[in-house]
Design a protein around this motif. Sequence first.
Motif, PDB file in Angstrom:
ATOM      1  N   ARG A   1       0.836  -1.201   0.000  1.00 44.79           N
ATOM      2  CA  ARG A   1       0.000   0.000   0.000  1.00 44.79           C
ATOM      3  C   ARG A   1       0.869   1.248   0.000  1.00 44.79           C
ATOM      4  O   ARG A   1       0.513   2.254  -0.620  1.00 44.79           O
ATOM      5  CB  ARG A   1      -0.923   0.003   1.217  1.00 44.79           C
TER       6      ARG A   1
ATOM      7  N   ALA B   1       0.679   4.005  -2.862  1.00 41.52           N
ATOM      8  CA  ALA B   1       0.410   5.408  -2.535  1.00 41.52           C
ATOM      9  C   ALA B   1       1.463   6.321  -3.150  1.00 41.52           C
ATOM     10  O   ALA B   1       1.141   7.391  -3.690  1.00 41.52           O
ATOM     11  CB  ALA B   1       0.368   5.590  -1.018  1.00 41.52           C
TER      12      ALA B   1
ATOM     13  N   THR C   1       0.264  14.014   3.314  1.00 47.12           N
ATOM     14  CA  THR C   1      -0.458  12.747   3.228  1.00 47.12           C
ATOM     15  C   THR C   1      -1.223  12.681   1.915  1.00 47.12           C
ATOM     16  O   THR C   1      -1.484  13.700   1.275  1.00 47.12           O
ATOM     17  CB  THR C   1      -1.456  12.562   4.388  1.00 47.12           C
ATOM     18  N   ASP C   2      -1.588  11.452   1.539  1.00 49.87           N
ATOM     19  CA  ASP C   2      -2.449  11.284   0.374  1.00 49.87           C
ATOM     20  C   ASP C   2      -3.898  11.533   0.790  1.00 49.87           C
ATOM     21  O   ASP C   2      -4.173  11.843   1.955  1.00 49.87           O
ATOM     22  CB  ASP C   2      -2.234   9.899  -0.241  1.00 49.87           C
ATOM     23  N   PRO C   3      -4.873  11.422  -0.116  1.00 52.26           N
ATOM     24  CA  PRO C   3      -6.266  11.737   0.232  1.00 52.26           C
ATOM     25  C   PRO C   3      -6.868  10.830   1.295  1.00 52.26           C
ATOM     26  O   PRO C   3      -7.895  11.190   1.885  1.00 52.26           O
ATOM     27  CB  PRO C   3      -7.012  11.571  -1.104  1.00 52.26           C
ATOM     28  N   SER C   4      -6.256   9.690   1.564  1.00 54.66           N
ATOM     29  CA  SER C   4      -6.779   8.786   2.590  1.00 54.66           C
ATOM     30  C   SER C   4      -6.113   8.987   3.942  1.00 54.66           C
ATOM     31  O   SER C   4      -6.514   8.371   4.935  1.00 54.66           O
ATOM     32  CB  SER C   4      -6.600   7.326   2.145  1.00 54.66           C
ATOM     33  N   GLY C   5      -5.081   9.827   4.001  1.00 55.37           N
ATOM     34  CA  GLY C   5      -4.401  10.079   5.261  1.00 55.37           C
ATOM     35  C   GLY C   5      -3.101   9.338   5.440  1.00 55.37           C
ATOM     36  O   GLY C   5      -2.482   9.418   6.509  1.00 55.37           O
TER      37      GLY C   5
ATOM     38  N   ASN D   1      -0.423   5.708   8.829  1.00 56.97           N
ATOM     39  CA  ASN D   1      -1.805   6.047   8.526  1.00 56.97           C
ATOM     40  C   ASN D   1      -2.327   7.022   9.579  1.00 56.97           C
ATOM     41  O   ASN D   1      -2.483   6.662  10.745  1.00 56.97           O
ATOM     42  CB  ASN D   1      -2.662   4.775   8.513  1.00 56.97           C
TER      43      ASN D   1
ATOM     44  N   SER E   1      -5.267   8.638   9.314  1.00 56.31           N
ATOM     45  CA  SER E   1      -6.705   8.799   9.158  1.00 56.31           C
ATOM     46  C   SER E   1      -7.385   8.707  10.520  1.00 56.31           C
ATOM     47  O   SER E   1      -6.803   8.256  11.511  1.00 56.31           O
ATOM     48  CB  SER E   1      -7.272   7.718   8.228  1.00 56.31           C
TER      49      SER E   1
ATOM     50  N   ASP F   1      -9.769   6.748  11.505  1.00 58.39           N
ATOM     51  CA  ASP F   1      -9.937   5.369  11.952  1.00 58.39           C
ATOM     52  C   ASP F   1      -8.691   4.836  12.634  1.00 58.39           C
ATOM     53  O   ASP F   1      -8.773   4.004  13.540  1.00 58.39           O
ATOM     54  CB  ASP F   1     -10.289   4.462  10.765  1.00 58.39           C
TER      55      ASP F   1
ATOM     56  N   VAL G   1      -9.232  15.533   5.718  1.00 58.19           N
ATOM     57  CA  VAL G   1      -9.777  14.491   4.851  1.00 58.19           C
ATOM     58  C   VAL G   1     -11.302  14.450   4.975  1.00 58.19           C
ATOM     59  O   VAL G   1     -12.020  14.266   3.985  1.00 58.19           O
ATOM     60  CB  VAL G   1      -9.174  13.113   5.207  1.00 58.19           C
ATOM     61  N   LYS G   2     -11.813  14.646   6.186  1.00 57.78           N
ATOM     62  CA  LYS G   2     -13.256  14.594   6.418  1.00 57.78           C
ATOM     63  C   LYS G   2     -13.980  15.852   5.931  1.00 57.78           C
ATOM     64  O   LYS G   2     -15.072  15.768   5.384  1.00 57.78           O
ATOM     65  CB  LYS G   2     -13.533  14.413   7.909  1.00 57.78           C
TER      66      LYS G   2
END
Length: 399
Positions: free
Chosen positions: A50, A54, A86-90, A115, A117, A119, A130-131
């Motif tokens: 991943r 990324a 970070t990328d768009p997912s964090g 990560n 994000s 979560d 991101v949110k």
Amino acid sequence: MELARQRYFEEGLLPSGIVSNAVLDSWFRCQRLGYDPQRSVEFNLVSNSRVQLALQRNRQLVEAWTGELPELERTLAGTSCSAILTDPSGVLVATTGGGRAQDVITPVAHRIGVNLSEDAAGTTAPALVVKTGKVITVLGGEHYFDSVKPMNCAAAPIHNTRGQLAGVLNISSEGLPFDFDAAAVVSLYATSIENRLLTAQANEHLLLRLQVSPSLLDTPMVGLAGIDGQGRLTWANGVASRLLGMDLSGRQDLLPGVDGIFGVSLDRLLALPQAGATPMRLANGLSVWMRAFMQAPDGLRGLNIRRETTEAPPTALCLPASVAPGSSAQAFEESLHDAAATAADPPPAPPPSLRASDQELIARTVRAFGGNISEAARQLHVSRGLIYRRLKQAQGDCP
């Protein structure tokens, strides 16, 4: 803040007026996931595959960050801060490192592949960007997990030509409060990275730079807009959208034409200089300064597409069939001399695309210099090899 946090987690009392709605909404979400605020955050890396994916997917984003990195590092050099991307997912894809020798969280959290994000790390500034897609600060106890409370973070979004979130820039200080407006600083550099990214993604587009003052055309405050080969505005950054008084998000199937936006034809925009600036009045009445630039997929930069509206556009120089693509440069250039000497003026006809305008400009310049490739290349500030390629490509259009 600490008392408000304690009353919220222990008694359920809302910290109204103390915590922003974005942070409070994040706390709600973390609670719904069953997260214990006293849990220690490990800042684990995502899988190696991943990470590689990324980095591959976000190559242009990282390159744009790299272009701004020296200036960003100079700005933060005298502070306790470090920066990450970070990328768009964090998932973290770039970092300045930095921080202080006594930092504990930063060396662990600021690693490629971590990560960040919601979560994975709870309430963090990158997670909230991101949110929400907005500039966010998360200070100390506003972090959901107790173990992250020493951190003070400010983050800002970076968008692509589709208006989608492309990444997040974050500035962090561990153990020390910000002594400056971190939100303003991170927003400035996120805009600079975004502008670099948009420019890199503007292949086969006429890239317009516009602002109300010519002194702003080379700053993060510049408006950027992309025009496709059919003369339609396909994207615009936030500054350009505000100057034009329009929002392109969600309307890719209804792309507006340049006439109704800029009050001029595509030909007029193609004639704008790539250096300096030209005053123009937009269709909404606002007077701005503009500059134009076209970047082709093969890396061509700085090709100035100029055409007077009263001049008929020339056709490409058609070479003899005996001049094959593998011919020597000398034979190729000799044929160009002959073609330039005998070429007739074509009937007026607009170019079908920006690519055609590219070829027409090269053909006109070669003709103006009697087929001398070196002089034409010097005039256009491009390589001789690129002119050879463009003219050989044009051979396919000759009868």
